[in-house]
Design an enzyme around this catalytic site. Structure first.
Site, short mmCIF file in Angstrom:
data_model
loop_
_atom_site.label_atom_id
_atom_site.label_comp_id
_atom_site.label_asym_id
_atom_site.label_seq_id
_atom_site.Cartn_x
_atom_site.Cartn_y
_atom_site.Cartn_z
CB SER A 1 -0.90 0.00 1.24
OG SER A 1 -1.73 1.13 1.23
CB CYS B 1 0.62 5.33 8.71
SG CYS B 1 1.51 6.65 7.88
#
Lengths: 273, 305
Positions: free
Chosen positions: B21, B129
């Site tokens: 991703s 993240c």
């Protein structure tokens, strides 16, 4: 030669005011960019944006910038000796062959990367018709420098007729293609103008290479922000120069680009200049 | 010719290489292009319910040894996903993993509920993240109870869609966190997100290079650290693993699989070997299988344990 992928800090060696909205920044550094390639220019604590080189002789290179927003305003405030970061060169560049008859179509600041191809065109013994267009005479870029090259027919046009012919670059292009046998069209400028150039090139069965501009993050083909529909070609890596045959199948061309979140933004009814 | 296909959570991948991703995942066309270049599957950029702005540039750069990024999860929201990702999933013969993100736990539940309209085959929960800490605090993937609670709540709304949770390597209790996610219903683990955050300073400017100052670090130098994390997760859980981090070659992918990964995430490798890295790696894997007499690639998963 491998590109620089971590910003390299360079001092601005010279700044030239081309006109009210356009400045050329000169850097003394062997970047060795090919005509049509670009660099990512970093203003610390501000942002980083792509700019084509407008000249590169292996000792110094130039970038020529149109003031369009916050980033370029800040860039315009810089003085000789100030530092910026540079990454690159990136992208593919224009492809020239020997002894070609070329027509270059430059709208506004789009003449910058075309100007950078003139040295190579001369080395390859190409004949050049250069169509230099802008909204008004003040905005014509590199007129004198282009004139200084031999073997060039310069055609100046302005939207308001304040210099050269009154009219659009695409009208001049059509006329040249009617009168001369041309091998290749090179174009850079507002995308709506280039869309027209592309259509004319197909109509007249002349090959063309066009330089696209898109919002970019990485510049080296990994982030995906500048990809085109439906092929997924990356403007930064597979471009920014595309053959007209490829653009024929690109839905974005002349229609929309994408913002930093990947959302489509449609080109307005922006005037061809 | 060896069989490189992998069954992951009931979904068949024609080879184990999955686009990670955040790489080349802004548009459906780009994801399709990655599949054309040989990937066995692709993961979308993390999708938010509402548009989310990322960081200004520089957002990333690379060197010979490492890659650092702080893009900050920009996305145009669910409307764009419906426009682009839904038709992609409907037309693609290869699996599309849909990554989702949020700022707080409720955001994740909301997007997990709404994302059904695009018919995802596999959902990936990006709770790791490292580049949005200023905005949202420490990633949920770094705290066992938070990770577990999120998996549980998302699982309640994600129905039968397999749920993969992307974990952070920036913890010293990865086995415990992975086990908790499995207990709460996760169907797979992606191990994992970038290391750090790290910091790179330009010594001429005397300032950090990335606009966000800090960023997640990936790249070839970190491969042994990622292989160890995957090893630890494989030892702790029974659910399948996507091993992501530092993988550049087919041989790297095989190593990751021997540590316990069923699928291998490929991201930064696109920087080092360009977009056709997938077909290059498939060939390298295939050649190795021929040389080693491996007929079915699935048999090497966890082989080093």
């Amino acid at each position: 030669m491998k590109s620089i992928d971590k910003p390299k800090v360079l001092q601005i060696k010279d700044i030239r005011n081309e006109n009210e909205f356009i400045k050329t920044f000169v850097f003394e550094y062997p970047l060795n960019s090919k005509p049509g390639q670009f660099v990512m220019l970093w203003l610390p604590e501000m942002d980083e944006k792509p700019f084509s080189t407008s000249y590169d002789d292996g000792k110094e290179f130039w970038i020529t910038v149109f003031k369009v927003g916050k980033f370029t305003e800040k860039l315009f405030d810089l003085k000789v000796g100030d530092q910026v970061g540079i990454r690159g060169p990136y992208g593919n560049g224009f492809k020239l062959k020997v002894n070609q008859h070329l027509v270059m179509v430059g709208g506004g600041c789009g003449s910058a990367p075309l100007f950078s191809t003139l040295r190579e065109a001369k080395e390859k013994n190409c004949k050049v018709d250069f169509v230099l267009g802008a909204r008004t005479s003040d905005l014509l870029l590199f007129q004198k420098r282009i004139k200084d090259f031999d073997n060039i027919d310069l055609h100046v046009c302005t939207d308001d007729g304040s210099e050269g012919e009154k009219g659009f670059t695409t009208d001049v292009l059509k006329r040249i293609l009617d009168e001369k046998i041309v091998d290749m069209i090179l174009s850079c400028g507002p995308e709506v103008m280039m869309k027209k150039v592309s259509e004319i090139a197909f109509e007249k069965s002349v090959k063309a290479q066009l330089s696209l501009e898109r919002y970019m993050k990485c510049g080296f083909g990994i982030c995906g922000n500048c990809t085109l529909d439906p092929t997924g070609l990356r403007v930064c890596k597979d471009g920014p120069i595309f053959d007209n045959e490829i653009l024929k199948n690109v839905a974005d061309f002349g229609a929309y680009h994408r913002d930093s979140e990947g959302k489509k933004e449609w080109f307005g009814a922006c005037k061809v200049r | 010719m060896s069989d490189l296909s992998i069954n992951f959570c009931g979904v068949k991948f024609r080879n184990p290489l999955v686009l990670a991703s955040g790489i080349l995942g802004v548009t459906a066309s780009s994801l399709k292009n990655v599949i054309r270049n040989g990937a066995g599957g692709v993961t979308t950029k993390s999708i938010w319910l509402n548009p989310h702005k990322g960081h200004p540039n520089p957002t990333m750069f690379g060197t010979e040894h490492y890659f650092i990024n702080a893009v900050g999860l920009p996305d145009a929201g669910i409307e764009k996903a419906i426009d682009e990702i839904k038709p992609l999933i409907e037309s693609s013969e290869d699996p599309i993993i849909v990554s989702i993100a949020g700022g707080n736990k409720q955001d994740f539940v909301d997007i997990a509920e709404k994302i059904h309209v695009v018919n995802p085959q596999i959902l990936e929960l990006n709770i790791s993240c490292p580049n949005v800490e200023d905005q949202f605090g420490r990633p949920f993937a770094c705290v066992t109870v938070d990770a577990g609670e999120l998996v549980k709540r998302v699982k309640e709304v994600s129905k039968n869609v397999p749920l993969v949770v992307k974990l952070s390597p920036n913890v010293n209790n990865i086995a415990e966190i992975a086990l908790e996610c499995e207990k709460q219903g996760a169907d797979g683990i992606n191990m994992g997100n970038t290391f750090g955050p790290g910091l790179v300073i330009d010594i001429d400017i005397r300032k950090p290079v990335l606009h966000n100052k800090v960023g997640g670090v990936s790249g070839p130098g970190l491969k042994p650290l990622y292989v160890k994390k995957v090893w630890d997760v494989y030892s702790a859980v029974k659910i399948p693993i996507i091993g992501t981090g530092g993988i550049l070659t087919g041989e790297d992918a095989i190593e990751m699989m021997m540590a316990g990964a069923s699928l291998v995430g490929v991201g930064t490798a696109v920087y080092y070997r360009d977009i056709d890295v997938f077909s290059k790696m498939v060939k390298e894997i295939s050649d190795w299988c021929e040389r080693s007499g491996v007929e079915n690639l699935e048999e090497i998963v966890g082989a080093a344990h």
